[in-house]
Design a protein around this motif. Structure first.
Motif, PDB file in Angstrom:
ATOM      1  N   UNK A   1       0.828  -1.198   0.000  1.00 43.91           N
ATOM      2  CA  UNK A   1       0.000   0.000   0.000  1.00 43.91           C
ATOM      3  C   UNK A   1       0.868   1.256   0.000  1.00 43.91           C
ATOM      4  N   UNK A   2       0.217   2.396  -0.179  1.00 43.50           N
ATOM      5  CA  UNK A   2       0.896   3.687  -0.151  1.00 43.50           C
ATOM      6  C   UNK A   2       1.553   3.940   1.202  1.00 43.50           C
ATOM      7  N   UNK A   3       1.012   3.329   2.242  1.00 47.20           N
ATOM      8  CA  UNK A   3       1.534   3.515   3.602  1.00 47.20           C
ATOM      9  C   UNK A   3       2.576   2.454   3.976  1.00 47.20           C
ATOM     10  N   UNK A   4       3.109   1.752   2.985  1.00 44.13           N
ATOM     11  CA  UNK A   4       4.158   0.737   3.166  1.00 44.13           C
ATOM     12  C   UNK A   4       3.677  -0.462   3.975  1.00 44.13           C
ATOM     13  N   UNK A   5       2.378  -0.795   3.825  1.00 47.65           N
ATOM     14  CA  UNK A   5       1.890  -2.037   4.412  1.00 47.65           C
ATOM     15  C   UNK A   5       2.058  -3.126   3.358  1.00 47.65           C
ATOM     16  N   UNK A   6       2.773  -4.157   3.727  1.00 42.20           N
ATOM     17  CA  UNK A   6       3.065  -5.277   2.858  1.00 42.20           C
ATOM     18  C   UNK A   6       2.234  -6.470   3.305  1.00 42.20           C
ATOM     19  N   UNK A   7       1.600  -7.163   2.349  1.00 48.66           N
ATOM     20  CA  UNK A   7       0.814  -8.361   2.667  1.00 48.66           C
ATOM     21  C   UNK A   7       1.259  -9.498   1.766  1.00 48.66           C
ATOM     22  N   UNK A   8       1.416 -10.672   2.356  1.00 49.32           N
ATOM     23  CA  UNK A   8       1.686 -11.901   1.610  1.00 49.32           C
ATOM     24  C   UNK A   8       0.656 -12.915   2.087  1.00 49.32           C
ATOM     25  N   UNK A   9      -0.160 -13.406   1.149  1.00 45.70           N
ATOM     26  CA  UNK A   9      -1.265 -14.305   1.479  1.00 45.70           C
ATOM     27  C   UNK A   9      -1.170 -15.554   0.629  1.00 45.70           C
ATOM     28  N   UNK A  10      -1.318 -16.710   1.272  1.00 48.71           N
ATOM     29  CA  UNK A  10      -1.390 -17.963   0.521  1.00 48.71           C
ATOM     30  C   UNK A  10      -2.634 -18.737   0.931  1.00 48.71           C
ATOM     31  N   UNK A  11      -3.070 -19.604   0.034  1.00 51.78           N
ATOM     32  CA  UNK A  11      -4.227 -20.437   0.299  1.00 51.78           C
ATOM     33  C   UNK A  11      -3.836 -21.678   1.081  1.00 51.78           C
TER      34      UNK A  11
END
Length: 144
Positions: free
Chosen positions: A66-76
């Protein structure tokens, strides 16, 4: 700027993994953080490798920034029980899996996050889902 760094890391992993990683970047052109680029690369390598290793092989890995440097890594895959989830960032701890590994990936990620004064939180099931695993990292923004 995290955007070209993240795009490069994901591109490298996609070449190795058969393009299983879906990347979502913010609309703005730059997201500046104070994290060292090498530390960011190691963090991403550990998070993506973990997601590929332990996630469902027939589902994509979702990586977003995101613009606010929130990083997400999602797996099933199946949700990780809370009793295991709370220990996954400890050294040599692994979830239930037949996959080989040392159980250091999330411990290394946690160490990097702490070292750059960021925050990391894990969710399972993943946000808005009934399955999966999600790691969120709030990276420090560079002063404007």
């Amino acid at each position: 700027d995290l955007i070209p760094l993240l795009a490069h890391v994901v591109d490298e992993w996609n070449n190795r993994s058969g393009h299983r990683i879906k990347l979502q970047l913010p609309n703005q052109s730059c997201v500046y953080s104070t994290i060292d680029p090498d530390a960011f690369g190691i963090l991403m390598r550990n998070l993506i490798e973990n997601a590929l290793k332990y996630g469902a092989a027939d589902q994509p890995i979702e990586v977003s920034l995101t613009e606010q440097a929130q990083l997400r890594v999602v797996n099933g895959g199946p949700a990780v029980p809370q009793s295991i989830l709370q220990h996954l960032t400890e050294r040599f701890v692994r979830g239930h899996s037949e996959i080989s590994g040392s159980g250091l990936g999330l411990a290394i990620a946690k160490t990097i996050v702490q070292g750059v004064d960021a925050r990391m939180k894990m969710f399972s099931p993943a946000t808005g889902r009934q399955d999966g695993f999600e790691v969120c990292v709030w990276l420090p923004l560079a002063p404007s």
